[in-house]
Design a protein around this motif. Structure first.
Motif, PDB file in Angstrom:
ATOM      1  N   GLU A 244       4.902  12.951   0.824  1.00 38.52           N
ATOM      2  CA  GLU A 244       4.279  13.406  -0.423  1.00 38.52           C
ATOM      3  C   GLU A 244       4.031  12.264  -1.412  1.00 38.52           C
ATOM      4  O   GLU A 244       3.423  12.482  -2.458  1.00 38.52           O
ATOM      5  CB  GLU A 244       5.139  14.479  -1.085  1.00 38.52           C
ATOM      6  N   THR A 245       4.471  11.033  -1.105  1.00 40.02           N
ATOM      7  CA  THR A 245       4.214   9.893  -1.980  1.00 40.02           C
ATOM      8  C   THR A 245       2.715   9.611  -2.031  1.00 40.02           C
ATOM      9  O   THR A 245       2.048   9.554  -0.992  1.00 40.02           O
ATOM     10  CB  THR A 245       4.964   8.654  -1.472  1.00 40.02           C
ATOM     11  N   ARG A 246       2.200   9.400  -3.219  1.00 35.83           N
ATOM     12  CA  ARG A 246       0.751   9.184  -3.372  1.00 35.83           C
ATOM     13  C   ARG A 246       0.409   7.700  -3.262  1.00 35.83           C
ATOM     14  O   ARG A 246       0.938   6.873  -4.003  1.00 35.83           O
ATOM     15  CB  ARG A 246       0.257   9.767  -4.693  1.00 35.83           C
ATOM     16  N   PHE A 247      -0.498   7.388  -2.334  1.00 32.92           N
ATOM     17  CA  PHE A 247      -0.967   6.030  -2.077  1.00 32.92           C
ATOM     18  C   PHE A 247      -2.362   5.851  -2.674  1.00 32.92           C
ATOM     19  O   PHE A 247      -3.219   6.731  -2.532  1.00 32.92           O
ATOM     20  CB  PHE A 247      -1.059   5.768  -0.574  1.00 32.92           C
ATOM     21  N   LYS A 248      -2.583   4.714  -3.271  1.00 34.24           N
ATOM     22  CA  LYS A 248      -3.913   4.377  -3.782  1.00 34.24           C
ATOM     23  C   LYS A 248      -4.730   3.719  -2.674  1.00 34.24           C
ATOM     24  O   LYS A 248      -4.269   2.796  -2.005  1.00 34.24           O
ATOM     25  CB  LYS A 248      -3.803   3.429  -4.972  1.00 34.24           C
ATOM     26  N   MET A 249      -5.962   4.200  -2.460  1.00 38.14           N
ATOM     27  CA  MET A 249      -6.874   3.557  -1.524  1.00 38.14           C
ATOM     28  C   MET A 249      -7.546   2.385  -2.210  1.00 38.14           C
ATOM     29  O   MET A 249      -7.985   2.492  -3.372  1.00 38.14           O
ATOM     30  CB  MET A 249      -7.934   4.549  -1.037  1.00 38.14           C
ATOM     31  N   THR A 250      -7.639   1.243  -1.529  1.00 32.47           N
ATOM     32  CA  THR A 250      -8.312   0.073  -2.085  1.00 32.47           C
ATOM     33  C   THR A 250      -9.454  -0.345  -1.166  1.00 32.47           C
ATOM     34  O   THR A 250      -9.543   0.092  -0.015  1.00 32.47           O
ATOM     35  CB  THR A 250      -7.347  -1.110  -2.240  1.00 32.47           C
ATOM     36  N   GLY A 251     -10.315  -1.219  -1.662  1.00 36.26           N
ATOM     37  CA  GLY A 251     -11.367  -1.788  -0.836  1.00 36.26           C
ATOM     38  C   GLY A 251     -12.620  -0.943  -0.791  1.00 36.26           C
ATOM     39  O   GLY A 251     -12.723   0.112  -1.423  1.00 36.26           O
TER      40      GLY A 251
END
Length: 702
Positions: A244-251
């Motif tokens: 459930e940890t929210r990851f930021k998408m990059t690129g």
């Protein structure tokens, strides 16, 4: 898109799962089932319909044996006693100027550990080890004591997860560090008492045992030993990253339509990370982790929707191994709609990335870097090129898939300031992604070697693949690579740079279909190999490459940003008595048996440390960890340093800068066909009546 569902099946079989033998030459049925969703039982995602090297005859193994025996004079066909050197203490290579002395791991003299099937960690006599942390041990304040019969999601979120693969250690002082560990997958048949939990409970518990743990450790009393900090009020950097940890998408692919879902209509924030395998620690003090067999977590009962296609290429679901799979035991879609393809067809596109975690900032948001491409990442390892650019090497762990490289647009800032570190943490967001093609120079020299080229796939601004945009190349990297003709390899896993000699080494674990589905080429020459059912059993020849290779690549002019390189097969693994094996030209009667290289590490003298995954099926004994010099008269001398418990693979490994500590992680102990929680094949580390995957550290005895 619609999915035609079959009748719902039970989550967990009531009887032990038993299969006769190892069907594909490397793993038990249980490991195949839970680790990769039985990938070998299905159509190969990359069948041999692309360009391969075809200048080597199909009988490459036999030809190699004759050529090497005459050209190198090292006894390619010599049958020795056992190749174990268990009865003698061989002299170590002489330390280089300024190198550590013989009391360190880099140059220690030790007797090679003999092959065995013991339910224990076995080390040379002068070494010992500690178990640092086990599945279920507390990580966060408030975590209850581990009780396998009274688990709750709230408890699991604060405890060390199941199965431990990559181990990264980042110092936070003279005597303390933070240890970052991946949790690759769960095995519900071994983890829980049968019938004790409901199917929904098992699904939810399993979801939260995945992810990453950050654990504070401190030096022990014996030099080289480490302990976890048990007073969690003194471990503020500890962290559990879960589903459930929210990851930021990059690129460039962040925000792409391919990544948008009901929960995230922006396509820029993803919940969780899945099937994290190996990884890498960056020069700026963060840890990278590869999302590998993510395809198995999505409901595919009945008819699988058709994914996007590009220029006639195979549809994206099939190319990533997303298919009808009635053997999947998890059924996460019963408790979370995002794992149901009918409801969220884009959710699989949000996995298969390299994630980055900052262990020094426990409140920071972890990220998924789209610029490194999407495939079944084993891991990712960073080297800073002479011009300052960050270069990342990664392997796609599937039969017939590829080796990749990324070169950053911006340059690394070596200053020890917060501003420099923040700059460096953005290096993986823009640059150029490449895939490797290997060309052989013929076997007349008795060695598998040749030249190679890195083929451009895209930069952050431009696609070099006809018919595909930058977003499509990065989201469907396998399909993009198929179109430019790279070399299909034998399960590329860890790809690491040796900072002593500047060369790049890749573990190619195995491919039982080399010679059939995949024709032989000079970079993948073995089409039959020697195997054993137990350490003393007769040698039997079986089809395919079942014991693996270690590939050595040398960038032209030593420049990791160059698009050309030379290469050779440093090791052709297996039993030294078998004719196809090769150990960089070293005398085959003086090396240890080694099968299925998986993860790699280095000591300060440039020795290669190899952990294995699959030796039980290939050679009939437990997996382990091996030390191999890469230069000098000892080049290619494989010595077994330790074995892990029965049914486990050896993960990690990591040698500390002072060469006194060796971290390693026995994963899935007791994962043997027929084993259950009630009737386990292992109880390691012997603190309970069932096995608990753990992280260990080896060191010289006081």
């Amino acid at each position: 898109m619609t999915v035609t569902r079959t009748e719902h099946r039970p989550l967990l079989p009531l009887a032990p799962v038993v299969r006769e033998g190892n069907r594909h030459g490397s793993r038990s049925y249980l490991t195949c089932l839970f680790k990769c969703g039985n990938a070998c039982d299905h159509e190969v995602p990359n069948p041999n319909d692309g360009e391969t090297i075809r200048d080597v005859i199909q009988s490459a193994v036999g030809r190699r044996a004759v050529l090497r025996g005459s050209a190198l004079g090292t006894g390619a066909l010599v049958v020795g006693a056992s190749g174990l050197m268990a009865g003698a203490a061989p002299a170590a290579a002489a330390p280089a100027a300024g190198a550590p002395g013989p009391t360190t791991l880099a140059n220690a003299r030790f007797r090679s550990v003999a092959p065995n099937r013991r339910d224990a960690v076995v080390l040379p006599d002068q070494f010992d080890h500690d178990v640092i942390i086990r599945w279920g041990d507390p990580v966060l304040p408030g975590a209850p004591d581990f009780d396998v019969r009274n688990l709750t999601v709230a408890a699991v979120k604060k405890q060390f997860g199941y199965n431990n693969d990559y181990v990264g250690v980042v110092p936070i002082g003279k005597d303390r560090a933070v240890m970052v560990v991946n949790h690759e997958y769960d095995d519900i048949g071994l983890m829980y008492p049968q019938g004790h939990y409901s199917q929904r409970d098992l699904a939810r518990l399993g979801m939260y045992t995945h992810g990453i743990s950050v654990v504070t450790i401190k030096r022990g009393k014996v030099p080289g030993s480490w302990r976890r900090v048990k007073d969690l009020t003194k471990a503020p950097k500890n962290r559990r990253i879960t589903v459930e940890t929210r990851f930021k998408m990059t690129g460039p692919a962040a925000g792409s339509d391919w990544l948008k879902t009901s929960d995230d209509p922006t396509g820029s924030v993803v919940k969780g990370t899945l099937n994290n395998c190996a990884g890498g620690t960056t020069p700026w003090g963060t840890v990278l982790s590869g999302e590998e067999n993510f395809n198995q977590y999505f409901n595919t009962e009945g008819t699988v929707p058709t994914g996007p296609t590009f220029g006639g290429a195979k549809d994206s679901y099939a190319r990533y191994g997303i298919r009808s799979n009635s053997s999947d035991p998890r059924n996460w879609h019963d408790v979370d709609d995002r794992f149901d393809l009918e409801k969220e067809p884009n959710e699989p596109h949000r996995f298969g990335w390299i994630v980055e975690v900052d262990p020094l900032r426990p409140k920071s948001q972890p990220r998924k870097h789209t610029m490194l491409g999407r495939f079944k990442h084993e891991g990712a390892n960073v080297v800073i090129a002479d011009n300052g650019r960050a270069v990342v090497y990664s392997g796609d762990d599937e039969r017939g898939d590829y080796i990749y490289k990324f070169v950053s647009e911006e340059r690394y800032d070596p200053r020890k300031t917060a501003r420099a570190r923040n700059h460096n943490k953005r290096l993986l967001e823009a640059g150029t992604l490449y895939v490797a093609k290997f060309t052989g120079d013929g076997l007349e020299d008795g060695v598998s070697d040749g030249t190679g080229k890195w083929i451009k796939l895209c930069s952050d601004r431009e696609s070099f693949v006809p018919g595909m945009t930058v977003e499509e190349v990065l989201t469907f990297t396998r399909l993009a690579a198929d179109k430019v003709g790279p070399t299909q390899m034998d399960r590329p896993e860890d790809v690491e740079v040796n900072l002593v000699n500047g060369k790049v080494y890749a573990a190619l674990t195995n491919n039982s279909q080399r010679g059939s589905t995949f024709p032989a080429d000079e970079a993948n020459p073995v089409t039959s190999c020697g195997t054993r059912t137990s350490p003393g059993a007769p040698l039997e020849m079986k089809s395919g490459n079942r014991n693996g290779y270690v590939l050595e690549m040398t960038p032209d002019d030593g420049d990791h940003t160059r698009s050309t390189f030379t290469w050779d097969l440093f090791l052709i693994c297996g039993d030294p008595e078998s004719p196809e094996t090769y150990f960089a030209g070293f005398d085959k009667s003086k090396v240890s048996r080694i099968s299925c290289p998986d993860n790699l590490a280095w000591d300060s003298s440039g020795n290669l440390w190899i952990s294995t995954d699959g030796a039980a099926a290939g050679l009939g004994h437990n997996d382990g960890l091996f030390r191999v010099p890469t230069s000098g008269p000892e080049r290619g001398r494989v010595q077994q340093f330790l074995t892990v418990p029965k049914g486990a693979e050896c993960c990690g490994p990591l040698v500390t800068d002072d060469d006194r500590s060796l971290f390693f992680a026995p994963q899935h102990p007791g994962e043997i066909d027929g084993a259950t929680f009630a009737e386990p094949a292992s109880t390691w580390p012997h603190t309970d009546d069932f096995p608990r995957p753990s992280v260990c550290v080896a060191f010289r005895k006081a």
